[in-house]
Write a protein that holds these residues in place. Structure first.
Motif, PDB file in Angstrom:
ATOM      1  N   MET B 114       0.829  -1.206   0.000  1.00 46.97           N
ATOM      2  CA  MET B 114       0.000   0.000   0.000  1.00 46.97           C
ATOM      3  C   MET B 114       0.870   1.264   0.000  1.00 46.97           C
ATOM      4  O   MET B 114       0.526   2.260  -0.597  1.00 46.97           O
ATOM      5  CB  MET B 114      -0.821   0.056   1.300  1.00 46.97           C
ATOM      6  CG  MET B 114      -1.956  -0.902   1.352  1.00 46.97           C
ATOM      7  SD  MET B 114      -3.403  -0.067   0.711  1.00 46.97           S
ATOM      8  CE  MET B 114      -4.635  -1.325   1.031  1.00 46.97           C
ATOM      9  N   ASP B 197      -1.614   6.189   3.212  1.00 47.85           N
ATOM     10  CA  ASP B 197      -2.465   5.612   2.174  1.00 47.85           C
ATOM     11  C   ASP B 197      -3.745   5.026   2.740  1.00 47.85           C
ATOM     12  O   ASP B 197      -4.770   5.009   2.073  1.00 47.85           O
ATOM     13  CB  ASP B 197      -1.689   4.538   1.402  1.00 47.85           C
ATOM     14  CG  ASP B 197      -0.543   5.150   0.637  1.00 47.85           C
ATOM     15  OD1 ASP B 197      -0.809   5.841  -0.353  1.00 47.85           O
ATOM     16  OD2 ASP B 197       0.622   4.971   1.033  1.00 47.85           O
ATOM     17  N   VAL B 198      -3.663   4.512   3.951  1.00 52.76           N
ATOM     18  CA  VAL B 198      -4.874   3.953   4.564  1.00 52.76           C
ATOM     19  C   VAL B 198      -4.729   4.029   6.078  1.00 52.76           C
ATOM     20  O   VAL B 198      -3.625   3.924   6.620  1.00 52.76           O
ATOM     21  CB  VAL B 198      -5.148   2.503   4.065  1.00 52.76           C
ATOM     22  CG1 VAL B 198      -3.958   1.613   4.275  1.00 52.76           C
ATOM     23  CG2 VAL B 198      -6.350   1.888   4.757  1.00 52.76           C
ATOM     24  N   PRO B 218      -8.347   7.438   3.291  1.00 51.55           N
ATOM     25  CA  PRO B 218      -9.223   6.265   3.258  1.00 51.55           C
ATOM     26  C   PRO B 218      -9.088   5.427   4.539  1.00 51.55           C
ATOM     27  O   PRO B 218      -7.982   5.200   5.016  1.00 51.55           O
ATOM     28  CB  PRO B 218      -8.728   5.484   2.037  1.00 51.55           C
ATOM     29  CG  PRO B 218      -8.083   6.506   1.165  1.00 51.55           C
ATOM     30  CD  PRO B 218      -7.482   7.517   2.104  1.00 51.55           C
ATOM     31  N   VAL B 219     -10.233   5.012   5.067  1.00 50.80           N
ATOM     32  CA  VAL B 219     -10.268   4.307   6.347  1.00 50.80           C
ATOM     33  C   VAL B 219     -10.792   2.887   6.149  1.00 50.80           C
ATOM     34  O   VAL B 219     -11.669   2.659   5.327  1.00 50.80           O
ATOM     35  CB  VAL B 219     -11.221   5.037   7.323  1.00 50.80           C
ATOM     36  CG1 VAL B 219     -11.484   4.208   8.577  1.00 50.80           C
ATOM     37  CG2 VAL B 219     -10.668   6.399   7.701  1.00 50.80           C
ATOM     38  N   ILE B 220     -10.246   1.935   6.897  1.00 54.51           N
ATOM     39  CA  ILE B 220     -10.920   0.635   7.020  1.00 54.51           C
ATOM     40  C   ILE B 220     -11.525   0.591   8.410  1.00 54.51           C
ATOM     41  O   ILE B 220     -10.816   0.594   9.414  1.00 54.51           O
ATOM     42  CB  ILE B 220      -9.958  -0.542   6.805  1.00 54.51           C
ATOM     43  CG1 ILE B 220      -9.322  -0.450   5.408  1.00 54.51           C
ATOM     44  CG2 ILE B 220     -10.725  -1.866   6.928  1.00 54.51           C
ATOM     45  CD1 ILE B 220      -8.379  -1.586   5.080  1.00 54.51           C
TER      46      ILE B 220
END
Lengths: 414, 414
Positions: B114, B197-198, B218-220
């Protein structure tokens, strides 16, 4: 309750039906949608006329008016697009892999619909139809929010399509349009986490940045392309020239068009005159750094700002680099992570460029213009993702699905 | 320039090296990290003592203190965890598929790192080590932001780990900790799109909601579990009882524990006394709706609020439903999309529940407690995603990678 929450609830309810519809049911709906577009083309063209008149009164540019305009042919193309989606395999339900654990549990990964997809987009009314078709095929309900310039066209298209869906026996709320095109409602939509599973912005850099900054709903960022061609120290000049000219000029207004040319200092003196002559024959404005100007005197100065810019126009900035490593680090610094290409005869440099360049699509000896769902063989495209989460590069039907673990047991406890 | 931007830049620089490190280099670093934890365990325990004392002075709860506390054994377990990661296959570089287009272009999808991953988490210092190891194995640099309660422990652990990484010949900035644990810096981190990136939040509902609401990176989304067991009209009562008791009581504080029991009205009168007796033997408080109270009089009233709640405690709310369809719609309305189970002998109902329940993991005849990277066979887990984008369910090493299209041509233009 706001109009949008109401639409969100309807979309959610409809999604439980649509997600479980069979491929045959969904294909029937797509066929009916295509038919309905043709049957109602006069209504749609009339609505489009209203939009065109309003835009002309506002003094909208010719290019924008062309993007907004519909015609019989364009409506037929929209219907053909829907029929093409019918012919594509349905990704929903596919069990990607399944395995058995030592305790006997059988665990599988199954592709399922996302639920509800939000699309925020700009002038082109054909996006309304494309997006509706792709979402329907993948079992997703869709909430569409187009621009105010196209509101009459979009309203007419969505009315026709959702009625066709209903006639095919699926909920009409599978396809909904946000009729209020205010900025406030758009912002509300970006935060509608309870009802929208993923938001896809399609449009210019401004729109995409607004969505990325304001959305709390998960977003797939699409489409900004500051693409480079690096011409390596060992290469076929004819191939390099053809690739550069194609990548720059075959369609300069799209995201996979090349904006920058990097040339190895070992070949710059010989290659630059060839490629710049060819680009100028196609009316491309050349911008260059000091080293480029030392070879071709009459080029515009390239500033630092140029290196990060997406021109979407007949402009190309050129830079001379020491070697493949400088090319890679320049791209990783200024690129937008879209499409990058090297033209080379060197095995080592091709592998180095392929591995170290940080982008959705990396090419050896081909034009960046191939970054496209159809060119990749996906049969359709909802956009090109430039983020790393979920989807990267051209997004076809699979990218509109998620997965679910399905687990079969016979009484296992932990 | 803020401390965080500086860390972001260092992480980005280091990521270009780490993303291209070989599996052997990464495994060496992981081995050295494990060794270094053991060698420096006194230092780490001393730092942990400072955190424990500060927390005790603040009157922190016993449960929280237990989560914060390290011991020789816990440090050894952290080192073992790193060694287990060594033994897992490296997903980076895998070409998932490759095909040839009619024009001769060869297009492949390759798994790549990533870049930089941000982790925001709460008290447990072992997350620092786990997350660092998983990110390193997948070629991602990591910026860790733990809670203020564990700042001394986390600082000591990251110092030891990043030094070990450096000794193994990789950049020490592969693993960095945000030392300023203020809310402002956390918010800045959530918007650090240029360098992260995340972002993966790990912790309670409050933390996760803060990240989802504020992040532009961007989130998980991970880990909130309001899991249900539905006991169907045809089922083995013994199996049903064992699954309910296991899912509720084997570890009530984790996200895959069951919080709700739905029972078919056809078997409620017979089954409820059996299961409620078994749950009460384990000190579970039972809450129920009117219909449940008509069968078992001495239960606490379940309110509407109960149906959406994650107790993480010895509490279970029980509802009687008409049939599998009411169970599915109740779950789809109130569930958190984590893990849902049906206990049944009916083929039809098992398939219906499997297909229509909207969750990351759906079980037939097994406990929801299996939703876990190790139980699924992934060998490790960075968290359990309850969102639909990118990763859903337990996330192992693959979920910490993205893909890149690699395209080999021989001069193709479009």
């Amino acid at each position: 309750m706001s109009e949008l929450i109401l639409k969100g609830q309807k979309a959610r309810e409809a999604s439980y039906v649509l997600a479980n519809a069979s491929t045959t049911e969904k294909n029937n709906a797509l066929e009916k949608m295509a038919e309905a577009l043709i049957i109602n083309k006069d209504k749609i063209l009339k609505a489009n006329d209203l939009d065109l008149k309003a835009s002309m009164e506002k003094g909208t540019s010719k290019a924008m008016l062309d993007r907004l305009a519909l015609s019989e042919e364009r409506i037929e193309a929209m219907a053909d697009g829907l029929r093409q989606i019918v012919s594509l395999p349905d990704p929903v339900g596919e069990v990607i892999s399944m395995w058995k654990r030592p305790n006997g549990l059988q665990i599988g990964q199954q592709r399922v619909s996302m639920g509800t997809i939000g699309i925020i987009y700009e002038a082109r009314p054909n996006v309304t139809c494309d997006a509706a078709g792709l979402c329907l095929k993948t079992g997703n309900t869709v909430i569409l929010r187009g621009g105010s310039e196209a509101i009459n066209s979009n309203t007419a298209i969505v009315k026709v399509l959702s009625k066709a869906v209903e006639e095919a026996g699926l909920p009409k709320d599978c396809i909904q349009l946000v009729e209020n095109t205010s900025r406030e409602v758009a912002l509300e939509m970006m935060k509608l986490n309870d009802y929208i599973d993923v938001l896809i912005p399609r449009g210019g850099a401004g729109l995409i940045q607004t969505v990325v900054k304001n959305a709390t709903v998960p977003v797939i960022e699409t489409g900004i392309g500051n693409c480079h061609i690096y011409v390596d120290e060992e290469c076929d000049f004819e191939m390099a020239k053809n690739i550069v000219v194609n990548a720059k000029t075959s369609r300069p207004g799209v995201c996979n068009a090349a904006e920058k040319l990097l040339v190895s200092e070992k070949v710059a003196e010989e290659f630059l005159p060839i490629v710049i002559r060819a680009l100028r024959e196609k009316d491309v404005e050349i911008r260059g750094d000091e080293k480029v100007k030392a070879i071709i005197s009459d080029v515009v100065d390239a500033t630092t700002e140029d290196w990060g810019k997406e021109y979407l126009d007949y402009i190309m900035a050129v830079k001379i680099v020491e070697n493949v490593d400088e090319a890679i680090s320049h791209i990783n610094k200024y690129g937008s992570g879209h499409s990058e290409a090297i033209v080379t005869k060197s095995y080592e440099n091709s592998q180095r460029f392929m591995q170290r360049t940080n982008a959705a699509a990396v090419y050896v000896n081909a034009s960046t213009r191939f970054t496209d769902g159809c060119e990749f063989g996906f049969g359709a495209e909802i956009g090109i993702s430039t983020q790393k989460l979920h989807a990267r590069g051209p997004m076809g039907l699979k990218e509109l699905t998620t997965i679910k673990y399905i687990i079969y047991g016979n009484g296992q406890i932990r």
